[in-house]
Design an enzyme around this catalytic site. Structure first.
Site, PDB file in Angstrom:
ATOM      1  NE  ARG A   1      -3.777   0.681   2.112  1.00 19.71           N
ATOM      2  CZ  ARG A   1      -4.982   0.851   2.663  1.00 19.71           C
ATOM      3  NH1 ARG A   1      -5.157   1.713   3.641  1.00 19.71           N
ATOM      4  NH2 ARG A   1      -6.023   0.184   2.233  1.00 19.71           N
TER       5      ARG A   1
ATOM      6  CG  HIS B   1      -8.571  -0.012  -2.546  1.00 19.08           C
ATOM      7  ND1 HIS B   1      -7.739  -1.042  -2.162  1.00 19.08           N
ATOM      8  CD2 HIS B   1      -9.202   0.390  -1.398  1.00 19.08           C
ATOM      9  CE1 HIS B   1      -7.854  -1.247  -0.860  1.00 19.08           C
ATOM     10  NE2 HIS B   1      -8.726  -0.387  -0.379  1.00 19.08           N
TER      11      HIS B   1
ATOM     12  CD  GLN C   1     -13.040  -1.808  -0.102  1.00 18.80           C
ATOM     13  OE1 GLN C   1     -12.207  -1.707   0.775  1.00 18.80           O
ATOM     14  NE2 GLN C   1     -14.264  -2.261   0.125  1.00 18.80           N
TER      15      GLN C   1
ATOM     16  CG  ASP D   1     -13.472   6.505  -0.613  1.00 16.86           C
ATOM     17  OD1 ASP D   1     -13.281   6.276   0.596  1.00 16.86           O
ATOM     18  OD2 ASP D   1     -12.534   6.618  -1.436  1.00 16.86           O
TER      19      ASP D   1
ATOM     20  CB  CYS E   1     -14.093   1.278   0.594  1.00 16.35           C
ATOM     21  SG  CYS E   1     -13.744   3.040   0.513  1.00 16.35           S
TER      22      CYS E   1
ATOM     23  NE  ARG F   1     -10.699  -4.950   1.277  1.00 16.39           N
ATOM     24  CZ  ARG F   1      -9.754  -4.046   1.569  1.00 16.39           C
ATOM     25  NH1 ARG F   1     -10.012  -3.064   2.397  1.00 16.39           N
ATOM     26  NH2 ARG F   1      -8.570  -4.093   0.990  1.00 16.39           N
TER      27      ARG F   1
HETATM   28  N1  NVA Z   1      -9.981   6.978  -1.109  1.00 13.13           N
HETATM   29  C1  NVA Z   1      -9.567   6.490   0.189  1.00 13.13           C
HETATM   30  C2  NVA Z   1      -9.839   5.036   0.309  1.00 13.13           C
HETATM   31  C3  NVA Z   1      -9.531   4.440   1.652  1.00 13.13           C
HETATM   32  C4  NVA Z   1      -9.789   2.966   1.696  1.00 13.13           C
HETATM   33  C5  NVA Z   1      -8.081   6.791   0.376  1.00 13.13           C
HETATM   34  O1  NVA Z   1      -7.320   6.584  -0.572  1.00 13.13           O
HETATM   35  O2  NVA Z   1      -7.709   7.261   1.455  1.00 13.13           O
HETATM   36  N1   CP Z   2     -11.147   0.017   2.877  1.00 14.23           N
HETATM   37  C1   CP Z   2      -9.856   0.026   3.244  1.00 14.23           C
HETATM   38  O1   CP Z   2      -8.933  -0.165   2.442  1.00 14.23           O
HETATM   39  O2   CP Z   2      -9.647   0.256   4.575  1.00 14.23           O
HETATM   40  P1   CP Z   2      -8.250   0.520   5.274  1.00 14.23           P
HETATM   41  O3   CP Z   2      -7.716   1.826   4.752  1.00 14.23           O
HETATM   42  O4   CP Z   2      -8.560   0.551   6.742  1.00 14.23           O
HETATM   43  O5   CP Z   2      -7.310  -0.611   4.918  1.00 14.23           O
END
Ligand code: NVA
Ligand code: CP
Length: 313
Positions: A100, A127, A130, A224, A265, A293
């Site tokens: 990530r 993502h 997800q 989101d 998500c 997940r």
């Molecule tokens: N759009 C959000 C998704 C988190 C799962 C981010 O990138 O922070």
């Molecule tokens: N939805 C998701 O990716 O959650 P986290 O950022 O907590 O991993």
């Protein structure tokens, strides 16, 4: 296909396989504990995570392996060691890498130099894991026959919007993203990719700036956060103002199909992108979605280490 770096890399057959396996891992989490026996999986994150980290570590344990969680500057990469050298070293120890981070190009480079499977656990652009969890959940609710249904994302034109349009296109779905125009619309390249995929699958990809029209008769309303990880704080006020017409309210939900559900998500900001009465209401499937997940990351790791995924040709 060695890695899962981008949602768009998946073929329809890959997605069906991953969703079916995830459904199996929901029923029998421990049915493949020899997959990673005595082996490790590196999980490297330069952004925070609750679900993806917990799901990845649990998935590795359920496959019989040991997760190695590495955070941001734990690695020499934070002091300038190259991505290529890091990828080569991790490949000598771990059987897979979940990553990530911010830049999609960094994840692509890791995939290029690692000899083990690399799984994208979120970038600024995408993502994929997800979306697999989302679609297992959608199939549990509506089944696999989605003809005539509309699947709507409402909010920021971010990584989730891109992945939403792309995965829907792969599955031949009618997918919509209702976002502000301009700076917070989805990237045009991501929309073009989704549309090109939809042209081969019978799907339909729409981008609109009208949340009510997008919500009308939809089977799913998805949203989101409005401020994603890495978004500049200096833009917060301007961004929240631009997004305020895209909040998911009871009023917006009243426009959906009778059996329409709400998805997110997570993490969520009640009172910002969604009203508490919606996310905590009867039509919300967020906890099942979060549960999946684990089942879907377990399915990804299982099929990646076995080399079962074909990729989109
Ligand atoms: N759009 C959000 C998704 C988190 C799962 C981010 O990138 O922070
Ligand atoms: N939805 C998701 O990716 O959650 P986290 O950022 O907590 O991993």
């Amino acid at each position: 296909m060695k890695d899962l770096l981008r949602t768009a890399d998946l073929s329809r057959a890959d997605v069906d396989l991953l969703l079916d396996t995830a459904a199996d891992f929901a029923k029998s989490p421990l049915r493949a504990t020899d997959t990673l026996a005595h082996r490790t999986v590196a999980i490297y994150m330069t952004k925070p995570s609750t679900r993806t980290r917990l799901a990845s570590e649990t998935a590795v344990a359920h496959l019989g392996g040991t997760p190695m969680f590495l955070r941001g500057d734990d690695l020499q990469i934070g002091r300038g060691e190259s991505i290529a050298d890091t990828a080569r070293v991790i490949s000598g120890f771990a059987s897979a890498l979940v990553i990530r981070t911010f830049k999609q190009s960094d994840v692509d480079e890791l995939g290029q130099y690692a000899t083990i499977p690399v799984l994208n656990g979120l970038t600024d652009d995408d993502h994929p894991t997800q979306l697999l969890a989302d679609w297992v959940t959608i199939r549990e609710v509506f089944g696999s026959d989605i003809a005539g249904r509309k699947f709507t994302y409402v909010g920021d034109g971010n990584n989730m919007a891109h992945a939403w349009l792309t995965m829907g296109a792969i599955l031949g779905a009618h997918v919509v993203a209702a976002t502000p125009s301009g700076k917070w619309a989805p990237d045009s390249a991501a929309v073009a990719t989704a549309q090109a995929i939809a042209a081969t699958t019978g799907g339909k990809v729409e981008v609109t700036h009208d949340p009510e029209a997008a919500a009308k008769d939809a089977s799913v309303i998805y949203t989101d956060v409005w401020m994603s990880m890495g978004d500049p704080e200096t833009e917060r006020q301007e961004k929240l103002k631009a997004l305020s017409p895209f909040a998911v309210t009871d009023n917006l939900m009243s426009l959906t199909a009778k059996d329409g559900i709400f998805m997110h998500c997570l993490p969520a900001h009640r009172g910002e992108e969604v009203e508490a009465s919606v996310i905590d209401g009867d039509r919300s499937v967020i906890w099942r979605e979060a549960y999946h997940r684990r089942t879907t990351i377990q399915a990804c790791l299982y099929h990646l280490v076995r080399g079962d995924l074909q990729g989109r040709l």
